[in-house]
Structures are given as C-alpha cells and as structure tokens.
Design a protein around this motif. Structure first.
Motif, PDB file in Angstrom:
ATOM      1  N   ALA A   1      69.353  43.459  58.221  1.00  0.00           N
ATOM      2  CA  ALA A   1      68.532  44.921  57.931  1.00  0.00           C
ATOM      3  C   ALA A   1      67.244  44.312  57.331  1.00  0.00           C
ATOM      4  O   ALA A   1      66.800  42.989  57.568  1.00  0.00           O
ATOM      5  CB  ALA A   1      69.263  45.165  56.478  1.00  0.00           C
TER       6      ALA A   1
ATOM      7  N   VAL B   1      77.512  46.406  59.030  1.00  0.00           N
ATOM      8  CA  VAL B   1      76.259  46.929  58.788  1.00  0.00           C
ATOM      9  C   VAL B   1      75.405  47.126  60.128  1.00  0.00           C
ATOM     10  O   VAL B   1      74.796  48.097  60.731  1.00  0.00           O
ATOM     11  CB  VAL B   1      75.230  46.064  57.842  1.00  0.00           C
ATOM     12  N   GLN B   2      75.660  45.929  60.916  1.00  0.00           N
ATOM     13  CA  GLN B   2      74.903  45.841  62.114  1.00  0.00           C
ATOM     14  C   GLN B   2      75.427  46.968  63.305  1.00  0.00           C
ATOM     15  O   GLN B   2      74.597  47.536  64.036  1.00  0.00           O
ATOM     16  CB  GLN B   2      74.967  44.447  62.849  1.00  0.00           C
TER      17      GLN B   2
ATOM     18  N   MET C   1      66.339  48.989  58.733  1.00  0.00           N
ATOM     19  CA  MET C   1      67.141  49.691  57.659  1.00  0.00           C
ATOM     20  C   MET C   1      67.259  49.256  56.407  1.00  0.00           C
ATOM     21  O   MET C   1      67.317  47.932  56.075  1.00  0.00           O
ATOM     22  CB  MET C   1      68.580  49.884  58.199  1.00  0.00           C
ATOM     23  N   LYS C   2      67.336  50.053  55.380  1.00  0.00           N
ATOM     24  CA  LYS C   2      67.293  49.523  54.096  1.00  0.00           C
ATOM     25  C   LYS C   2      68.880  49.564  53.616  1.00  0.00           C
ATOM     26  O   LYS C   2      69.541  50.412  53.861  1.00  0.00           O
ATOM     27  CB  LYS C   2      66.384  50.311  53.181  1.00  0.00           C
ATOM     28  N   VAL C   3      69.319  48.377  53.086  1.00  0.00           N
ATOM     29  CA  VAL C   3      70.706  48.440  52.714  1.00  0.00           C
ATOM     30  C   VAL C   3      70.772  48.117  51.081  1.00  0.00           C
ATOM     31  O   VAL C   3      70.165  47.351  50.593  1.00  0.00           O
ATOM     32  CB  VAL C   3      71.654  47.314  53.484  1.00  0.00           C
TER      33      VAL C   3
ATOM     34  N   ARG D   1      73.764  50.227  62.019  1.00  0.00           N
ATOM     35  CA  ARG D   1      72.456  50.169  62.205  1.00  0.00           C
ATOM     36  C   ARG D   1      72.221  50.331  63.778  1.00  0.00           C
ATOM     37  O   ARG D   1      71.106  51.017  64.110  1.00  0.00           O
ATOM     38  CB  ARG D   1      71.740  48.768  61.613  1.00  0.00           C
TER      39      ARG D   1
END
Ligand code: ADP
Length: 309
Positions: free
Chosen positions: A25, A239-240, A1-3, A243
């Motif tokens: 990411a 975020v994780q 994934m792009k953050v 994702r």
C-alpha cells in the motif's frame, strides 16, 4: 492505495508490518482505542520502511481513515472470566457495530476486511452493521488454514507450497473442512502425484495433516499466547489482490445466500478476489463426506448466531 487498520494489537500491527515489507500500500494508518499504542506501532513500522518499501505510516482517531480504499478490522474484545459465548458474541457485535459506524462515516468508500474472531460471525456482524453488499465485507476466514494445509502437504511431498493447491472450507474453527478430494499438486490429483513422487498419502498421513492444520492455532497459542505473523501476511496478500485487481483465488468468508443447503451463513469457500472485493465464488468439487462436513460446519455457525439477530 491507503489502508486503514482498526485495532493495532498483534494482528493489526503484523498486518501493517507485512504490508510495509511487501509494498502492499502507499499509506497505512492505525486506529486503536489505545491511541498511544496505535501511534507507537506506526512509528515502529515506519522505522522498517527504509529497509522495505516506501509506505507512509500514520495513526490517529477515526478521521485518519479518510480516503482509505480498504479498512482492516482487527480490534479484539477479550472474553471476561465466566462470560458465556453468546454474551461475548453479543458484546462483540455491539462494539463492532459502533466501530463500523465510525469507519463508514470517515471512509464511506472503503472495502472492509474482517480479521477479528470469531471471524465468520464478525464478518456477518460487519456486513449487517455496514449495510455494504456482502462481497465488500470480507472475513479472513480459512485463508490461513488453507495456507497451513498447503504448507504441510508440500512438506510431506517435498514440493513447494506454491505448487500445492488445496483449500480449507467452512468455519474458521473446529468444524472446518480440509477439501482433500479437490487438492492438486501442479495440475495432478493427490493419488497420482503420490504415485509419481513415490510418497504415500495414507489415512495416517491425512489424519496427521488434518490435526496439524486444525490444531495449529492451539499449539501456537500454547507457545506464545496468540498468533499473528501468519494472519498478518495473509492480510497483506489479500490487500494486494484487491489493490491490483488480481482475481486471485483464496478461501475467504463472506455472508453467502446458501451453502450446502444452509441458508444465509458467512463462511469460507474458494472465492475470486479483485478490486470489487469478492468477484465470484467457486463451487468446490467435494466428495459426499466433505459436503456433509461442510453442511455441518455451516450448521455450527448458524446455531452459534441463533438469538444474535
Ligand atoms: P489480537 O491478537 O487479536 O491482535 P490484541 O489484544 O493484541 O489482539 O489487539 C486487539 C486490539 O484491539 C487492542 O490493541 C485493543 O486496544 C483494540 N481494541 C479493542 N476494542 C477496540 C475498539 N472498540 N476500538 C478500537 N480498538 C479496539
């Protein structure tokens, strides 16, 4: 994934660093109105990558956000000398609305994570400005306060913080509520675990932990000017969870239809986090005093935004 991370100051860069260290990411890109700062943070964190996980770092104007699945909003607007709270809020809201319009233009599919303070209000600003459903605009809220609560309680009991489950609810700020009555260690309620471990959890201990959580930011700011590592790590964890569609339960802030009898307010409750953002919200079991405190916290937030929209 792009953050994407908008705001490459202490909080934004700590989040980028934590994501790189955790391998959270595939790509992290920074945007800041100070373009040189964004570039420098990307380069510096990029040099940590050979010691960490293969994350690609980048920086640039809002176009670099194209394809991002998550955009973290960590842009800070400092208070001007003598500026009133409401005026600061109104100015923050204006800046934020502009930032969000540009984020939406370049990363229309991104879920937004709001880290800028006052975070509950900025979360509502971001949700209103973006037009995204509330579950896709997540404020860090009391994510860090809950971590502090768990860590302090764990330290007192002599067990791992990971085995302590407890939440701080409501506003990320002075009116927040430590949900003592629903805290658990392993699967045991506190009074039982205290008995079994032979460690007392007296009123005095509670008051000390309460103050330890509530005043943590003030203490850290007094010592180093601001706080960034804790929230940076919390952002990477969030975020994780998104994702990997983990369905992890964390206390985060989203605009909610009703909390403790107060309508339409953004604050933190335990929520299930997955790929779609907040998948569901849990109703905590609280005692009467805690419900009353949560209601007060919701009222504080409602009052502070009166006149803003
Ligand atoms: P914090 O401790 O909250 O991270 P900092 O002042 O270290 O605070 O960082 C905030 C960052 O946000 C700064 O690098 C600043 O340049 C950036 N910033 C402020 N306003 C904007 C904006 N409108 N667009 C992009 N970046 C912004």
């Amino acid at each position: 994934m792009k953050v994407g991370i908008v705001g490459a100051g202490m909080v934004g860069s700590a989040a980028g660093f934590a994501i790189a260290m955790r391998g959270g990411a595939r790509e992290v890109v920074f945007v800041d109105r100070n373009a040189a700062l964004a570039q420098a943070q990307a380069e510096d964190i990029g040099h940590a990558v050979p010691f960490a996980h293969p994350v690609k770092l980048g920086a640039g104007d809002y176009e670099v956000l194209a394809g991002a699945g998550i955009v973290i909003l960590a842009a800070g607007v400092a208070q001007k000398p003598g500026e009133s709270r409401l005026s600061l809020l109104a100015r923050n809201a204006e800046v934020f609305s502009e930032v969000i319009a540009r984020v939406r233009q370049h990363a229309p599919d991104a879920l937004l994570i709001v880290a800028s303070n006052p975070v509950d209000i900025m979360t509502e600003v971001a949700q209103r400005a973006s037009g995204l459903p509330p579950e896709r605009v997540i404020g860090t809220g009391t994510l860090l306060d809950s971590a502090r609560f768990r860590a302090l309680l764990a330290g007192h009991l002599g067990v791992a913080a990971h085995s302590v489950h407890g939440f701080v609810l409501g506003e990320h700020g002075d009116s927040e509520v430590l949900a003592w009555s629903s805290a658990r260690v392993g699967a045991e309620p506190l009074d039982r675990i205290a008995l079994q471990l032979g460690v007392a959890i007296t009123e005095e201990v509670r008051a000390k932990i309460d103050a330890g959580v509530r005043q943590a930011a003030y203490r850290i700011i007094a010592g180093k000017g601001a706080t960034w590592y804790g929230i940076g790590a919390g952002l990477a964890r969030l975020v994780q969870a998104i994702r990997d569609d983990q369905r992890a339960v964390m206390s985060v802030s989203i605009r909610s239809p009703e909390v403790a009898g107060i309508a339409d307010v953004a604050l933190s409750l335990p929520r299930v986090i997955g790929a779609a953002g907040v998948v569901s919200t849990l109703v905590p079991s609280l005692d009467d005093g805690e419900w009353a405190a949560l209601k007060r916290s919701a009222e504080v937030l409602k009052d502070s935004t009166a006149g803003l929209w």
